[in-house]
Design a protein around this motif. Structure first.
Motif, short mmCIF file in Angstrom:
data_model
loop_
_atom_site.label_atom_id
_atom_site.label_comp_id
_atom_site.label_asym_id
_atom_site.label_seq_id
_atom_site.Cartn_x
_atom_site.Cartn_y
_atom_site.Cartn_z
N GLU A 1 0.66 -1.37 0.10
CA GLU A 1 0.15 0.08 -0.03
C GLU A 1 0.71 1.27 -0.03
OE1 GLU A 1 -3.03 0.16 3.09
OE2 GLU A 1 -3.02 -2.23 3.02
N GLN B 1 2.91 -2.44 4.27
CA GLN B 1 2.16 -4.12 3.83
C GLN B 1 1.26 -4.49 5.01
OE1 GLN B 1 6.06 -5.90 3.14
NE2 GLN B 1 4.88 -6.42 1.26
N ASP B 2 0.30 -3.62 5.64
CA ASP B 2 -0.30 -3.81 6.73
C ASP B 2 -1.35 -4.94 6.69
OD1 ASP B 2 0.64 -1.54 7.29
OD2 ASP B 2 -1.07 -0.37 7.59
N ARG B 3 -1.96 -5.17 5.36
CA ARG B 3 -2.90 -6.17 5.20
C ARG B 3 -2.28 -7.62 5.04
NH1 ARG B 3 -7.13 -4.01 0.76
NH2 ARG B 3 -5.30 -3.32 0.04
N TYR B 4 -1.16 -7.28 4.31
CA TYR B 4 -0.21 -8.64 4.08
C TYR B 4 0.18 -9.36 5.31
CZ TYR B 4 3.29 -11.79 2.38
OH TYR B 4 4.26 -12.96 2.17
N ALA C 1 -1.00 -8.87 8.39
CA ALA C 1 -2.12 -9.39 9.14
C ALA C 1 -2.46 -11.03 8.55
CB ALA C 1 -3.33 -8.51 9.06
N ASP C 2 -2.56 -10.99 7.19
CA ASP C 2 -2.87 -12.33 6.53
C ASP C 2 -1.74 -13.23 6.95
OD1 ASP C 2 -5.03 -11.16 5.32
OD2 ASP C 2 -3.96 -10.86 3.31
N SER D 1 1.12 -1.77 11.85
CA SER D 1 1.05 -0.33 11.11
C SER D 1 2.42 0.47 10.51
CB SER D 1 0.31 0.69 11.91
OG SER D 1 1.27 1.11 13.05
#
Length: 148
Positions: A1, A13-16, A18-19, A109
């Motif tokens: 992002e 790469q916050d979402r990555y 977390a995934d 974050s």
């Protein structure tokens, strides 16, 4: 992002991250303050060897963490350390990977902030440990170069 605010770009790469934590089954883990203990010196002979399935999972998680280091240089040293045991991971190495995941859980974050600088100074830093590996006495070194 990529997020832009005023004159600063933030790459993350916050979402990555977390995934990866969820995929590793550690979404409810307690966060850690550091990715690896400064006193910990991983060795190939510590711990019990992982079974075939666990070793494959170890390699997958470490590979995912390697990708995360693109925007998280704070993870580079510890991820490099656990990468050194991909050929024969043990329970101790898996514990180190779980600690890294716990650190990522508490720092989702974080990312790279890139901003303008009027400076044209080039600064370089390097460090190495002399014969720091307990298995083969090899040294580990690293460097970083900044412009501006």
């Amino acid at each position: 992002e990529v997020k832009k605010s005023q004159d600063v770009l933030k790459l993350s790469q916050d979402r990555y991250a977390a995934d990866v934590i969820q995929w590793a089954g550690m979404s409810k883990c307690k966060p850690m303050d550091t990715p690896l203990s400064s006193a910990e010196n991983l060795s190939a002979s510590e711990g019990q060897p992982l079974g075939s399935e666990d070793a494959t999972r170890y390699r997958s998680i470490v590979g995912a963490l390697q990708y995360l280091t693109l925007t998280r240089p704070d993870l580079s040293f510890s991820v490099n350390k656990v990468c050194q045991f991909l050929h024969a991971p043990t329970t101790t190495h898996l514990g180190a990977v779980k600690r890294i995941l716990r650190y990522v859980q508490g720092t989702l974050s974080l990312g790279l902030k890139i901003g303008r600088s009027k400076s044209t100074i080039v600064s370089a830093f390097s460090d190495a440990d002399w014969a720091g590996c307990p298995d083969d006495r090899h040294s580990t070194g690293g460097f970083v170069v900044f412009f501006g």
